[in-house]
Design a protein around this motif. Structure first.
Motif, PDB file in Angstrom:
ATOM      1  N   HIS A   1      83.989  37.043  80.958  1.00 51.84           N
ATOM      2  CA  HIS A   1      83.239  35.823  81.231  1.00 51.84           C
ATOM      3  C   HIS A   1      82.058  35.731  80.279  1.00 51.84           C
ATOM      4  O   HIS A   1      81.614  36.737  79.711  1.00 51.84           O
ATOM      5  CB  HIS A   1      82.701  35.819  82.676  1.00 51.84           C
ATOM      6  CG  HIS A   1      83.740  36.050  83.724  1.00 51.84           C
ATOM      7  ND1 HIS A   1      84.694  35.113  84.050  1.00 51.84           N
ATOM      8  CD2 HIS A   1      83.970  37.128  84.532  1.00 51.84           C
ATOM      9  CE1 HIS A   1      85.458  35.599  85.015  1.00 51.84           C
ATOM     10  NE2 HIS A   1      85.040  36.809  85.308  1.00 51.84           N
ATOM     11  N   ARG A   2      81.537  34.524  80.160  1.00 47.92           N
ATOM     12  CA  ARG A   2      80.234  34.373  79.515  1.00 47.92           C
ATOM     13  C   ARG A   2      79.193  34.706  80.574  1.00 47.92           C
ATOM     14  O   ARG A   2      79.150  34.073  81.638  1.00 47.92           O
ATOM     15  CB  ARG A   2      80.031  32.951  79.008  1.00 47.92           C
ATOM     16  CG  ARG A   2      78.679  32.776  78.301  1.00 47.92           C
ATOM     17  CD  ARG A   2      78.356  31.318  78.019  1.00 47.92           C
ATOM     18  NE  ARG A   2      77.061  31.197  77.364  1.00 47.92           N
ATOM     19  CZ  ARG A   2      76.365  30.062  77.302  1.00 47.92           C
ATOM     20  NH1 ARG A   2      76.849  28.952  77.861  1.00 47.92           N
ATOM     21  NH2 ARG A   2      75.197  30.039  76.700  1.00 47.92           N
TER      22      ARG A   2
ATOM     23  N   TRP B   1      81.978  42.577  83.867  1.00 51.10           N
ATOM     24  CA  TRP B   1      82.388  41.244  83.418  1.00 51.10           C
ATOM     25  C   TRP B   1      82.446  41.119  81.906  1.00 51.10           C
ATOM     26  O   TRP B   1      82.939  40.124  81.390  1.00 51.10           O
ATOM     27  CB  TRP B   1      81.400  40.191  83.935  1.00 51.10           C
ATOM     28  CG  TRP B   1      81.268  40.125  85.418  1.00 51.10           C
ATOM     29  CD1 TRP B   1      82.224  40.409  86.349  1.00 51.10           C
ATOM     30  CD2 TRP B   1      80.087  39.751  86.156  1.00 51.10           C
ATOM     31  NE1 TRP B   1      81.715  40.238  87.614  1.00 51.10           N
ATOM     32  CE2 TRP B   1      80.414  39.832  87.530  1.00 51.10           C
ATOM     33  CE3 TRP B   1      78.804  39.345  85.783  1.00 51.10           C
ATOM     34  CZ2 TRP B   1      79.493  39.519  88.525  1.00 51.10           C
ATOM     35  CZ3 TRP B   1      77.887  39.041  86.761  1.00 51.10           C
ATOM     36  CH2 TRP B   1      78.226  39.127  88.120  1.00 51.10           C
TER      37      TRP B   1
ATOM     38  N   MET C   1      85.041  31.578  82.401  1.00 47.11           N
ATOM     39  CA  MET C   1      84.044  31.083  83.345  1.00 47.11           C
ATOM     40  C   MET C   1      82.651  31.513  82.919  1.00 47.11           C
ATOM     41  O   MET C   1      82.468  32.571  82.336  1.00 47.11           O
ATOM     42  CB  MET C   1      84.344  31.598  84.749  1.00 47.11           C
ATOM     43  CG  MET C   1      83.214  31.368  85.739  1.00 47.11           C
ATOM     44  SD  MET C   1      83.635  31.743  87.432  1.00 47.11           S
ATOM     45  CE  MET C   1      84.550  30.278  87.853  1.00 47.11           C
ATOM     46  N   ASN C   2      81.673  30.684  83.238  1.00 46.69           N
ATOM     47  CA  ASN C   2      80.269  31.024  83.036  1.00 46.69           C
ATOM     48  C   ASN C   2      79.740  31.682  84.303  1.00 46.69           C
ATOM     49  O   ASN C   2      79.951  31.184  85.414  1.00 46.69           O
ATOM     50  CB  ASN C   2      79.455  29.765  82.747  1.00 46.69           C
ATOM     51  CG  ASN C   2      79.957  29.002  81.537  1.00 46.69           C
ATOM     52  OD1 ASN C   2      79.795  29.443  80.410  1.00 46.69           O
ATOM     53  ND2 ASN C   2      80.563  27.849  81.782  1.00 46.69           N
ATOM     54  N   VAL C   3      79.051  32.791  84.145  1.00 42.48           N
ATOM     55  CA  VAL C   3      78.466  33.495  85.280  1.00 42.48           C
ATOM     56  C   VAL C   3      76.979  33.669  85.018  1.00 42.48           C
ATOM     57  O   VAL C   3      76.576  34.234  83.999  1.00 42.48           O
ATOM     58  CB  VAL C   3      79.113  34.876  85.503  1.00 42.48           C
ATOM     59  CG1 VAL C   3      78.499  35.553  86.735  1.00 42.48           C
ATOM     60  CG2 VAL C   3      80.621  34.748  85.671  1.00 42.48           C
TER      61      VAL C   3
ATOM     62  N   THR D   1      88.135  33.566  92.639  1.00 45.77           N
ATOM     63  CA  THR D   1      87.025  33.747  91.707  1.00 45.77           C
ATOM     64  C   THR D   1      86.090  34.844  92.183  1.00 45.77           C
ATOM     65  O   THR D   1      85.682  35.726  91.416  1.00 45.77           O
ATOM     66  CB  THR D   1      86.239  32.433  91.551  1.00 45.77           C
ATOM     67  OG1 THR D   1      87.096  31.438  90.983  1.00 45.77           O
ATOM     68  CG2 THR D   1      85.024  32.624  90.658  1.00 45.77           C
TER      69      THR D   1
END
Length: 258
Positions: free
Chosen positions: A23-24, A19, A1-3, A134
């Motif tokens: 995640h990215r 993270w 997932m992108n954060v 999420t």
């Protein structure tokens, strides 16, 4: 997932470190001189382009949000999930600013910065079932997460856990001051008070017994602890002052939320 992390202060930075590798992580914070390992700096919110799912974590001061809400609207239009850790901004306020109901409002507390906090979360009208998992994953580095169904409870949450660490710090200050007045060198009294505070908290976390039972275990009938507790309980003094403290904090939380 992108954060996308908007605001990388103490709390946001702690989350970003948790993270790393999962995640990215993109970070928008012009004031941050350095970013956590693995995070990518974003110089402008207009420049955010990602493929796939995007979660936007709002970790700026509440007074900053009005100046960036409009800029985040294109991400909302693309279906981003927004998670706010800002105090005082309601789900309605978030939704109106962002043009999206896919928002989650949370109330963390400061121990979250070292992974020992607890965060209460409430979902907006358009949050999807999978979004709950999420959000749990995003908040996991900060400590425990609890979900509430009624946003109105956020004010009480703020008064108990959000503001709560300061109450314990203040009590420890008072305990250290009382120890000094009882004859201890001030530095030693503070060392004893702080160690007692942190040790008692660790014991409460490690021992499954109720707090009342832990209190009874250290309170011998007719002993020194019993004498001190009796003063706390005189005319329900401890309960009265704590209720007043929580009521005042909750009232202020309601005022800040408008």
């Amino acid at each position: 997932m992108n954060v996308l992390l908007v605001g990388c202060g103490r709390m946001g930075g702690a989350m970003a470190r948790g993270w790393n590798g999962a995640h990215r992580v993109l970070v928008f914070d012009p004031m941050a001189a350095e970013l956590p390992d693995g995070a990518e700096r974003v110089d402008s919110l207009d420049a955010v382009e990602v493929e796939g799912e995007l979660a936007v974590v709002l970790a700026v001061k509440p007074q900053v949000f009005p100046s960036i809400g409009e800029t985040l609207r294109p991400l909302a239009a693309q279906g981003a999930l927004f998670v706010s850790i800002m105090a005082g901004i309601t789900l309605t306020g978030l939704g109106d600013a962002l043009g999206s109901g896919r928002v989650v409002r949370t109330m963390p507390n400061t121990p979250a910065a070292i992974g020992q906090g607890i965060t209460a979360a409430v979902a907006g009208r358009d949050v999807r079932m999978g979004d709950l998992a999420t959000v749990n994953g995003l908040l996991e580095p900060t400590g425990q997460v609890v979900w509430i169904d009624d946003e109105a409870q956020i004010d009480a949450v703020t008064a108990v856990s959000g503001s709560g660490p300061a109450y314990f710090f203040r009590f420890t200050e008072a305990l250290a001051k009382a120890g000094a007045q009882a004859g201890l060198p001030p530095a030693l009294s503070m060392q004893l008070a702080r160690a007692t505070f942190t040790g008692a908290a660790a014991l409460a976390g490690a021992d499954p017994a109720e707090l009342a039972e832990l209190r009874r275990q250290v309170t011998s009938p007719g002993g020194t602890t019993a004498a001190g507790i009796a003063e706390m309980d005189l005319n329900h003094a401890i309960d009265v002052i704590v209720q007043a403290v929580v009521d005042a904090a909750a009232a202020r939380s309601r005022e800040l939320a408008g």
